[in-house]
Design a protein around this motif. Structure first.
Motif, PDB file in Angstrom:
ATOM      1  N   LEU A  86       7.036   8.192  -3.237  1.00  0.00           N
ATOM      2  CA  LEU A  86       7.263   7.295  -3.754  1.00  0.00           C
ATOM      3  C   LEU A  86       6.307   6.983  -4.754  1.00  0.00           C
ATOM      4  O   LEU A  86       6.628   5.727  -6.092  1.00  0.00           O
ATOM      5  CB  LEU A  86       7.577   6.242  -3.339  1.00  0.00           C
ATOM      6  N   THR A  87       4.752   6.686  -4.957  1.00  0.00           N
ATOM      7  CA  THR A  87       4.257   6.359  -5.659  1.00  0.00           C
ATOM      8  C   THR A  87       3.772   7.323  -6.629  1.00  0.00           C
ATOM      9  O   THR A  87       2.733   6.759  -7.701  1.00  0.00           O
ATOM     10  CB  THR A  87       2.628   6.052  -5.198  1.00  0.00           C
ATOM     11  N   LYS A  88       4.823   7.979  -7.346  1.00  0.00           N
ATOM     12  CA  LYS A  88       4.504   9.356  -8.031  1.00  0.00           C
ATOM     13  C   LYS A  88       3.009  10.162  -7.891  1.00  0.00           C
ATOM     14  O   LYS A  88       3.400  11.143  -8.884  1.00  0.00           O
ATOM     15  CB  LYS A  88       4.295   9.052  -9.288  1.00  0.00           C
ATOM     16  N   LYS A  89       2.145  10.111  -7.244  1.00  0.00           N
ATOM     17  CA  LYS A  89       1.350  11.033  -7.216  1.00  0.00           C
ATOM     18  C   LYS A  89       0.984  11.395  -5.646  1.00  0.00           C
ATOM     19  O   LYS A  89       1.268  10.804  -4.620  1.00  0.00           O
ATOM     20  CB  LYS A  89       0.631  10.641  -7.775  1.00  0.00           C
ATOM     21  N   ASN A  90      -0.284  12.016  -5.552  1.00  0.00           N
ATOM     22  CA  ASN A  90      -0.517  12.749  -3.899  1.00  0.00           C
ATOM     23  C   ASN A  90      -1.922  12.516  -4.078  1.00  0.00           C
ATOM     24  O   ASN A  90      -2.369  12.803  -2.898  1.00  0.00           O
ATOM     25  CB  ASN A  90      -0.273  14.269  -4.650  1.00  0.00           C
ATOM     26  N   SER A  91      -3.068  11.726  -5.519  1.00  0.00           N
ATOM     27  CA  SER A  91      -3.995  11.354  -4.712  1.00  0.00           C
ATOM     28  C   SER A  91      -4.019   9.699  -4.992  1.00  0.00           C
ATOM     29  O   SER A  91      -3.456   9.672  -6.253  1.00  0.00           O
ATOM     30  CB  SER A  91      -4.812  12.574  -5.246  1.00  0.00           C
ATOM     31  N   ILE A  92      -5.054   8.766  -4.375  1.00  0.00           N
ATOM     32  CA  ILE A  92      -4.943   7.651  -4.742  1.00  0.00           C
ATOM     33  C   ILE A  92      -6.214   7.929  -6.364  1.00  0.00           C
ATOM     34  O   ILE A  92      -5.325   6.403  -6.579  1.00  0.00           O
ATOM     35  CB  ILE A  92      -5.564   6.906  -3.763  1.00  0.00           C
ATOM     36  N   LEU A  93      -6.429   8.643  -6.063  1.00  0.00           N
ATOM     37  CA  LEU A  93      -6.722   8.751  -7.624  1.00  0.00           C
ATOM     38  C   LEU A  93      -6.441   8.888  -8.652  1.00  0.00           C
ATOM     39  O   LEU A  93      -6.565   8.170 -10.267  1.00  0.00           O
ATOM     40  CB  LEU A  93      -8.349   9.721  -8.409  1.00  0.00           C
ATOM     41  N   ARG A 100       0.012   0.998  -6.761  1.00  0.00           N
ATOM     42  CA  ARG A 100      -0.402   0.563  -6.108  1.00  0.00           C
ATOM     43  C   ARG A 100      -0.415  -1.191  -5.809  1.00  0.00           C
ATOM     44  O   ARG A 100      -0.359  -2.055  -4.527  1.00  0.00           O
ATOM     45  CB  ARG A 100      -1.771   0.239  -6.615  1.00  0.00           C
ATOM     46  N   LYS A 101      -0.510  -1.783  -7.039  1.00  0.00           N
ATOM     47  CA  LYS A 101       0.142  -3.005  -6.658  1.00  0.00           C
ATOM     48  C   LYS A 101       1.276  -3.613  -5.742  1.00  0.00           C
ATOM     49  O   LYS A 101       1.419  -4.411  -4.526  1.00  0.00           O
ATOM     50  CB  LYS A 101       0.262  -3.942  -8.163  1.00  0.00           C
ATOM     51  N   ALA A 102       2.517  -2.494  -6.336  1.00  0.00           N
ATOM     52  CA  ALA A 102       4.289  -2.937  -5.544  1.00  0.00           C
ATOM     53  C   ALA A 102       3.760  -2.404  -3.588  1.00  0.00           C
ATOM     54  O   ALA A 102       4.631  -3.696  -3.172  1.00  0.00           O
ATOM     55  CB  ALA A 102       4.496  -2.411  -6.297  1.00  0.00           C
ATOM     56  N   LEU A 103       2.965  -1.293  -3.507  1.00  0.00           N
ATOM     57  CA  LEU A 103       3.093  -1.567  -2.417  1.00  0.00           C
ATOM     58  C   LEU A 103       1.946  -2.190  -1.511  1.00  0.00           C
ATOM     59  O   LEU A 103       2.547  -3.061  -0.468  1.00  0.00           O
ATOM     60  CB  LEU A 103       1.543   0.244  -1.991  1.00  0.00           C
ATOM     61  N   MET A 104       0.945  -3.008  -1.777  1.00  0.00           N
ATOM     62  CA  MET A 104      -0.073  -4.540  -1.864  1.00  0.00           C
ATOM     63  C   MET A 104       0.597  -5.114  -1.212  1.00  0.00           C
ATOM     64  O   MET A 104       1.071  -6.093  -0.489  1.00  0.00           O
ATOM     65  CB  MET A 104      -1.087  -4.440  -2.138  1.00  0.00           C
ATOM     66  N   ASN A 105       1.585  -5.626  -2.912  1.00  0.00           N
ATOM     67  CA  ASN A 105       2.694  -6.647  -2.001  1.00  0.00           C
ATOM     68  C   ASN A 105       3.885  -6.887  -1.134  1.00  0.00           C
ATOM     69  O   ASN A 105       4.216  -7.253  -0.417  1.00  0.00           O
ATOM     70  CB  ASN A 105       3.406  -7.411  -3.235  1.00  0.00           C
ATOM     71  N   ILE A 106       4.125  -5.180  -1.172  1.00  0.00           N
ATOM     72  CA  ILE A 106       5.611  -5.224   0.135  1.00  0.00           C
ATOM     73  C   ILE A 106       4.365  -5.611   1.126  1.00  0.00           C
ATOM     74  O   ILE A 106       4.612  -5.844   1.973  1.00  0.00           O
ATOM     75  CB  ILE A 106       5.549  -3.611   0.241  1.00  0.00           C
ATOM     76  N   LEU A 107       3.113  -5.251   1.958  1.00  0.00           N
ATOM     77  CA  LEU A 107       2.467  -4.961   2.823  1.00  0.00           C
ATOM     78  C   LEU A 107       1.571  -6.467   2.716  1.00  0.00           C
ATOM     79  O   LEU A 107       2.175  -7.329   4.496  1.00  0.00           O
ATOM     80  CB  LEU A 107       1.192  -4.036   2.817  1.00  0.00           C
ATOM     81  N   GLU A 108       1.894  -7.140   1.749  1.00  0.00           N
ATOM     82  CA  GLU A 108       1.593  -8.605   2.201  1.00  0.00           C
ATOM     83  C   GLU A 108       2.766  -9.504   2.472  1.00  0.00           C
ATOM     84  O   GLU A 108       2.338 -10.485   3.366  1.00  0.00           O
ATOM     85  CB  GLU A 108       0.280  -9.149   0.498  1.00  0.00           C
ATOM     86  N   LEU A 109       3.604  -8.925   1.562  1.00  0.00           N
ATOM     87  CA  LEU A 109       4.690  -9.552   2.486  1.00  0.00           C
ATOM     88  C   LEU A 109       5.474  -9.784   3.780  1.00  0.00           C
ATOM     89  O   LEU A 109       5.617 -10.376   4.529  1.00  0.00           O
ATOM     90  CB  LEU A 109       6.258  -9.148   1.701  1.00  0.00           C
ATOM     91  N   SER A 124       0.067  12.697   3.683  1.00  0.00           N
ATOM     92  CA  SER A 124      -1.235  12.090   3.499  1.00  0.00           C
ATOM     93  C   SER A 124      -1.135  10.471   3.221  1.00  0.00           C
ATOM     94  O   SER A 124      -1.216  10.320   2.998  1.00  0.00           O
ATOM     95  CB  SER A 124      -2.089  12.447   2.789  1.00  0.00           C
ATOM     96  N   MET A 125      -2.911   9.841   5.001  1.00  0.00           N
ATOM     97  CA  MET A 125      -2.950   8.669   4.588  1.00  0.00           C
ATOM     98  C   MET A 125      -4.155   7.978   3.153  1.00  0.00           C
ATOM     99  O   MET A 125      -4.142   7.099   3.021  1.00  0.00           O
ATOM    100  CB  MET A 125      -4.103   7.725   5.507  1.00  0.00           C
ATOM    101  N   TYR A 126      -3.923   9.231   2.312  1.00  0.00           N
ATOM    102  CA  TYR A 126      -5.344   9.475   1.145  1.00  0.00           C
ATOM    103  C   TYR A 126      -4.542   8.746  -0.449  1.00  0.00           C
ATOM    104  O   TYR A 126      -5.020   8.572  -1.028  1.00  0.00           O
ATOM    105  CB  TYR A 126      -6.028  10.604   1.142  1.00  0.00           C
ATOM    106  N   VAL A 127      -2.842   8.189  -0.201  1.00  0.00           N
ATOM    107  CA  VAL A 127      -2.110   8.236  -0.817  1.00  0.00           C
ATOM    108  C   VAL A 127      -2.541   6.361  -0.885  1.00  0.00           C
ATOM    109  O   VAL A 127      -2.224   5.468  -1.974  1.00  0.00           O
ATOM    110  CB  VAL A 127      -0.154   7.952  -0.558  1.00  0.00           C
ATOM    111  N   PHE A 128      -3.031   6.308   0.280  1.00  0.00           N
ATOM    112  CA  PHE A 128      -3.386   4.294   0.569  1.00  0.00           C
ATOM    113  C   PHE A 128      -5.121   3.876   0.243  1.00  0.00           C
ATOM    114  O   PHE A 128      -5.382   4.837   0.389  1.00  0.00           O
ATOM    115  CB  PHE A 128      -3.390   4.402   1.727  1.00  0.00           C
ATOM    116  N   ASP A 129      -5.294   3.275  -0.814  1.00  0.00           N
ATOM    117  CA  ASP A 129      -6.503   2.924  -1.631  1.00  0.00           C
ATOM    118  C   ASP A 129      -7.174   2.590   0.283  1.00  0.00           C
ATOM    119  O   ASP A 129      -6.269   2.266   1.032  1.00  0.00           O
ATOM    120  CB  ASP A 129      -6.795   2.687  -2.024  1.00  0.00           C
ATOM    121  N   GLU A 130      -8.381   1.808   0.426  1.00  0.00           N
ATOM    122  CA  GLU A 130      -8.820   1.732   1.848  1.00  0.00           C
ATOM    123  C   GLU A 130      -8.526  -0.140   1.604  1.00  0.00           C
ATOM    124  O   GLU A 130      -7.686  -0.254   3.090  1.00  0.00           O
ATOM    125  CB  GLU A 130     -10.354   1.171   1.616  1.00  0.00           C
ATOM    126  N   ALA A 131      -8.190  -0.723   0.860  1.00  0.00           N
ATOM    127  CA  ALA A 131      -7.474  -2.183   1.299  1.00  0.00           C
ATOM    128  C   ALA A 131      -5.899  -1.817   1.608  1.00  0.00           C
ATOM    129  O   ALA A 131      -5.903  -2.676   2.711  1.00  0.00           O
ATOM    130  CB  ALA A 131      -6.793  -2.749  -0.005  1.00  0.00           C
TER     131      ALA A 131
END
Length: 167
Positions: A86-93, A100-109, A124-131
């Motif tokens: 869904l985030t189009k890539k397999n690496s957080i880099l 990333r902002k959309a995922l953060m907004n969903i989790l903040e919601l 993998s959890m590496y799709v997520f950055d530390e935050a």
């Protein structure tokens, strides 16, 4: 307990409202999430590639659409299948900043509203950055099933087929 809380049948607060099912492809993450969704009797805001069926399913094509739809409901479960894709890539880099902002907004919601919960699957959890990883309260690492788990799964699926066809 999770389904009872979301259905309003349990008075306690759910200690965790953000869940990630993580593991290699083919281990049953999507299947487990679909079973969880079947147990929940409230609107489900869903984005992913699996054909999930639920009477109150609201299917979305983008993460921004997930945010918009989830904001319309007082209580809901947000479900994202294959967050890696869904985030189009397999690496957080490589994850696009908008995703990333959309995922953060969903989790903040979800974390800001006790009537909402979040579940996702990821290779993998590496799709997520530390935050983002810090906002996922429960991470369930899925491994290969043992023989008894395989037998239980096949028995359940066989019974479902028999019930659908003959009952």
């Amino acid at each position: 307990f999770f389904a009872n809380f979301l259905d309003g049948k349990h008075s306690e607060k759910l200690a965790s409202r953000t869940f990630a099912l993580v593991g290699e492809p083919g281990l049953g993450k999507t299947y487990l999430m679909e079973r969880l969704l079947c147990a929940v009797q409230l609107p489900i805001i869903f984005a992913g590639y699996a054909p999930v069926r639920h009477p109150q399913l609201v299917s979305c094509m983008t993460l921004k659409e997930v945010i918009a739809k989830a904001s319309e409901f007082k209580k809901c479960l947000i479900a994202l299948d294959d967050v890696d894709y869904l985030t189009k890539k397999n690496s957080i880099l490589d994850v696009e900043e908008n995703d990333r902002k959309a995922l953060m907004n969903i989790l903040e919601l979800v974390t800001g509203d006790e009537a909402k919960a979040f579940v996702c699957t990821a290779n993998s959890m590496y799709v997520f950055d530390e935050a983002l990883r810090d906002r996922i309260e429960v991470k369930i690492e899925m491994g290969l099933p043992n023989e008894s788990s395989k037998l239980c799964y096949l028995t359940t699926e066989f019974q479902s087929i028999i019930n659908a066809r003959y009952l």
